[in-house]
Design a protein around this motif. Structure first.
Motif, short mmCIF file in Angstrom:
data_model
loop_
_atom_site.label_atom_id
_atom_site.label_comp_id
_atom_site.label_asym_id
_atom_site.label_seq_id
_atom_site.Cartn_x
_atom_site.Cartn_y
_atom_site.Cartn_z
N GLY A 140 3.60 -26.33 47.31
CA GLY A 140 4.36 -26.59 48.30
C GLY A 140 5.15 -26.18 49.72
O GLY A 140 5.92 -27.13 50.06
N ALA A 141 5.06 -25.04 49.95
CA ALA A 141 5.76 -24.47 50.71
C ALA A 141 5.04 -25.60 52.02
O ALA A 141 5.23 -25.71 53.42
CB ALA A 141 5.78 -23.09 50.88
N PHE A 168 16.03 -25.37 49.14
CA PHE A 168 15.16 -24.55 48.75
C PHE A 168 13.85 -24.30 49.07
O PHE A 168 13.33 -25.63 48.60
CB PHE A 168 15.04 -23.49 46.90
CG PHE A 168 13.88 -22.51 47.53
CD1 PHE A 168 13.16 -21.54 47.27
CD2 PHE A 168 12.46 -22.87 46.35
CE1 PHE A 168 12.45 -20.06 47.49
CE2 PHE A 168 11.08 -22.56 46.64
CZ PHE A 168 11.46 -21.58 47.26
N HIS A 169 12.84 -24.87 49.92
CA HIS A 169 12.23 -24.98 50.75
C HIS A 169 10.58 -24.68 50.68
O HIS A 169 10.17 -25.13 50.99
CB HIS A 169 12.25 -25.53 52.00
CG HIS A 169 13.19 -26.83 52.05
ND1 HIS A 169 13.13 -27.91 51.10
CD2 HIS A 169 14.75 -26.60 52.34
CE1 HIS A 169 14.76 -28.59 51.57
NE2 HIS A 169 15.24 -27.33 52.69
N GLU A 248 16.53 -31.48 50.04
CA GLU A 248 16.29 -32.28 48.42
C GLU A 248 17.15 -32.84 47.59
O GLU A 248 18.34 -32.65 47.97
CB GLU A 248 16.64 -30.05 47.48
CG GLU A 248 15.35 -28.84 47.86
CD GLU A 248 15.57 -27.98 46.79
OE1 GLU A 248 15.29 -27.92 46.02
OE2 GLU A 248 16.73 -27.35 48.07
N ASP A 281 12.28 -33.64 50.30
CA ASP A 281 11.56 -32.14 49.69
C ASP A 281 11.32 -32.11 48.15
O ASP A 281 12.51 -32.42 47.00
CB ASP A 281 12.16 -30.90 49.94
CG ASP A 281 11.41 -30.02 49.40
OD1 ASP A 281 10.19 -30.12 48.30
OD2 ASP A 281 11.36 -28.74 49.39
N ILE A 283 9.54 -31.48 45.63
CA ILE A 283 8.66 -30.52 45.18
C ILE A 283 9.30 -29.91 43.75
O ILE A 283 7.87 -30.29 42.87
CB ILE A 283 8.06 -29.35 45.79
CG1 ILE A 283 7.46 -29.95 47.15
CG2 ILE A 283 7.78 -28.01 45.34
CD1 ILE A 283 7.48 -28.48 48.42
N GLN A 284 9.61 -30.44 43.55
CA GLN A 284 10.30 -29.92 41.86
C GLN A 284 10.72 -31.27 41.39
O GLN A 284 10.94 -31.66 40.37
CB GLN A 284 11.38 -28.75 41.96
CG GLN A 284 11.85 -28.59 40.75
CD GLN A 284 12.72 -26.83 40.77
OE1 GLN A 284 13.05 -27.19 39.26
NE2 GLN A 284 12.83 -26.48 41.73
N LYS A 310 4.37 -28.72 43.16
CA LYS A 310 3.76 -28.63 41.64
C LYS A 310 3.57 -29.55 40.29
O LYS A 310 2.38 -29.67 39.94
CB LYS A 310 5.39 -28.48 41.12
CG LYS A 310 6.35 -27.13 41.53
CD LYS A 310 7.34 -26.66 40.90
CE LYS A 310 8.04 -25.54 41.53
NZ LYS A 310 7.56 -23.75 41.74
C1 LIG Z 1 12.25 -27.97 46.49
C2 LIG Z 1 11.38 -27.02 46.42
N1 LIG Z 1 10.46 -26.82 47.36
C3 LIG Z 1 9.22 -25.62 48.28
C4 LIG Z 1 9.35 -25.48 47.06
C5 LIG Z 1 7.18 -24.42 47.18
O1 LIG Z 1 6.79 -24.54 46.34
P1 LIG Z 1 5.67 -23.43 46.19
O2 LIG Z 1 5.70 -22.93 45.60
O3 LIG Z 1 4.41 -24.16 45.74
O4 LIG Z 1 5.13 -23.53 47.71
C6 LIG Z 1 9.78 -25.12 45.46
C7 LIG Z 1 9.22 -23.97 44.74
O5 LIG Z 1 9.89 -24.45 43.46
C8 LIG Z 1 10.28 -26.48 45.62
O6 LIG Z 1 10.93 -26.16 44.45
#
Ligand SMILES: Cc1ncc(COP(=O)(O)O)c(C=O)c1O
Length: 452
Positions: A140-141, A168-169, A248, A281, A283-284, A310
């Motif tokens: 995700g990062a 949180f990214h 987010e 974002d 990712i979650q 994820k």
């Molecule tokens: C909103 C969000 N962005 C980015 C990430 C980072 O993803 P990764 O852990 O796959 O690097 C997360 C991980 O929890 C997340 O919740």
């Protein structure tokens, strides 16, 4: 294990002796990180849907799904059979930004979805935003890193980036520069310059008082802080130099915060007004977790780029084609794009969500779960707030200590939960969760509340 009849069964409250032994073995050389040492999943033992066996033989109801990265719970038959088809192929990861991996002669007749098929599938579920390009990574990062690189490249300057309090990214240096959740994630790590942050408004009454709205000297009434910051007349920054706004659509790490509609609309308005790419974002929160493919759809906001990872098992930066660099070598990856197994699984996850109508399931059972949680809130005054959308739900408790006790008590009874933010419990059951499983979780929660 039969999902229809599976029961929670605690023989030894976790961590039992075998869990302690595994934790000690793991700790020997594993770098200090964020490990949960009480629940240790025994991969050799039965698991189905949210039911999972730990190393001491306890059957546990998992309501965090590996922080949303097992969107369909354990051993969904479609995923197990797809993985079995690919079992004999090596390597399952290759340098996919350099080499294209096919399956058979004709992409239209391919029996196995390749990364190229996953591109198409993702475009199908982002067509409402007019997206036309996808780029894959390992995490995700990295999806976030690439999203911001694409924006910097598009603006052709070293411009400003905009993020929000509580964000949180990710943990790579670029992504962590955008974090505003926990200090420990950023301390002493160098960060990219010119990142401005603004309040993330969750206020239900407007005009709000979280700091998002400000009174401006020389202007009538109130306006958003971002409006003030970008105003060319005021001249704090040249909006032309702002490369991106990232948010987010529901904040994960900092406490399952659901923004206000007014806030989301205002961010979209300013992004459009000044032609600043808006990155959602997800990712979650993305890929069906909230009952829509993308959480941002709940606000009727059109992003320019989405990051997901994820639940997809592949990191992906998705967006409007005109934003992506047209020059070779501007973006590439090591082997992220060529993750044959994860791409096939990611594709199948989307297909299962479509075929089993899991967006509807997440909406329906999410409402049911939230209603029941609100019922519990009436009985237990220490529950400060129940919030969430679909199956991304949180409970804010009056203190961190009590929150931790509740999580502990729940695990003793066989319900696996995780905290987030300062004093929030988060719930991420599988997208195909059933009412029976939610009722089991609620029964344990109520007992845990009583004991807390
Ligand atoms: C909103 C969000 N962005 C980015 C990430 C980072 O993803 P990764 O852990 O796959 O690097 C997360 C991980 O929890 C997340 O919740």
């Amino acid at each position: 294990m039969n999902r229809d009849t599976a029961q929670i069964n605690i023989k030894t409250p976790p961590p039992g002796p075998k869990a302690r032994k595994w934790a000690e073995f793991h700790r020997r050389y594993a770098a200090r990180s964020t490990y949960h040492e009480a629940f240790i999943w025994d991969r050799s033992q039965p698991a189905v849907g949210p039911f999972v066996t730990d190393v001491d033989g306890n059957v546990i109801l998992d309501f965090v799904s590996h922080v949303g990265s097992s969107a369909l719970g354990y051993n969904h038959p479609a995923l197990v059979s797809m993985a079995a088809k690919l079992q004999t192929i090596d390597p399952d990861r290759y340098a996919g930004c350099d080499f294209i991996g096919a399956w058979g002669e004709d992409p239209e007749k391919s029996e196995i979805p390749t990364p190229s098929h996953l591109h198409s599938k993702l475009m199908e579920i982002t067509s409402q935003f007019g997206f036309g390009s996808a780029f894959f990574t390992n995490s995700g990062a990295e999806a976030v890193e690439n999203a911001i690189k694409i924006c910097y490249d598009h603006k052709k300057n070293y411009g400003y980036g905009i993020c929000f309090y509580g964000a949180f990214h990710g943990r790579t240096l670029g992504a962590l520069s955008l974090n505003r959740s926990k200090k420990i994630q950023r301390d002493w790590f160098p960060q990219i310059p010119n990142i401005a942050d603004f309040p993330y408004c969750t206020c239900r009454a407007h005009p709000c008082n979280c700091g998002w709205m400000v009174c401006c000297t020389g202007k009538e009434g109130t306006r958003s802080r971002l409006d003030h910051y970008l105003d060319p007349d005021i001249g704090l920054v040249d909006p032309e130099e702002v490369a991106f706004i990232i948010l987010e659509p529901i904040q994960g790490e900092s406490g399952y915060n659901v923004p206000s509609m007014e806030f989301m609309k205002e961010v979209e308005r300013l992004a459009k007004k000044y032609s600043i790419p808006l990155i959602s974002d997800e990712i979650q929160a993305g890929l069906g977790r909230t009952g829509k493919w993308w959480a941002i759809e709940h606000f009727g906001v059109q992003p320019d780029i989405i990051t997901v990872a994820k639940p997809l098992r592949v990191g992906a930066t998705l967006g409007k084609t005109e934003l992506f660099p047209q020059q070779e070598y501007r973006i590439s990856s090591t082997w992220g794009e060529g993750n044959a197994l994860s791409s096939a699984i990611g594709y199948t996850i989307i297909e299962v969500i479509q075929k089993e109508n899991l967006l509807d399931n997440a909406t329906r059972l999410g409402k049911y779960f939230l209603t029941q949680l609100k019922g519990l809130q009436k009985k237990f005054s220490f529950i400060v707030e129940v919030r969430g959308i679909g199956l991304m739900d949180g409970l804010e408790i009056d203190s961190r200590e009590r929150r931790d006790r509740i999580i502990r008590q729940a695990l003793d009874r066989g319900l696996l939960l995780l905290g987030c933010g300062y004093k929030v419990i988060r719930f991420l059951p599988p997208l195909d969760v059933r009412q029976r499983e939610i009722d089991m979780a609620l029964e344990i929660l109520e007992e845990a509340f009583r004991e807390s």
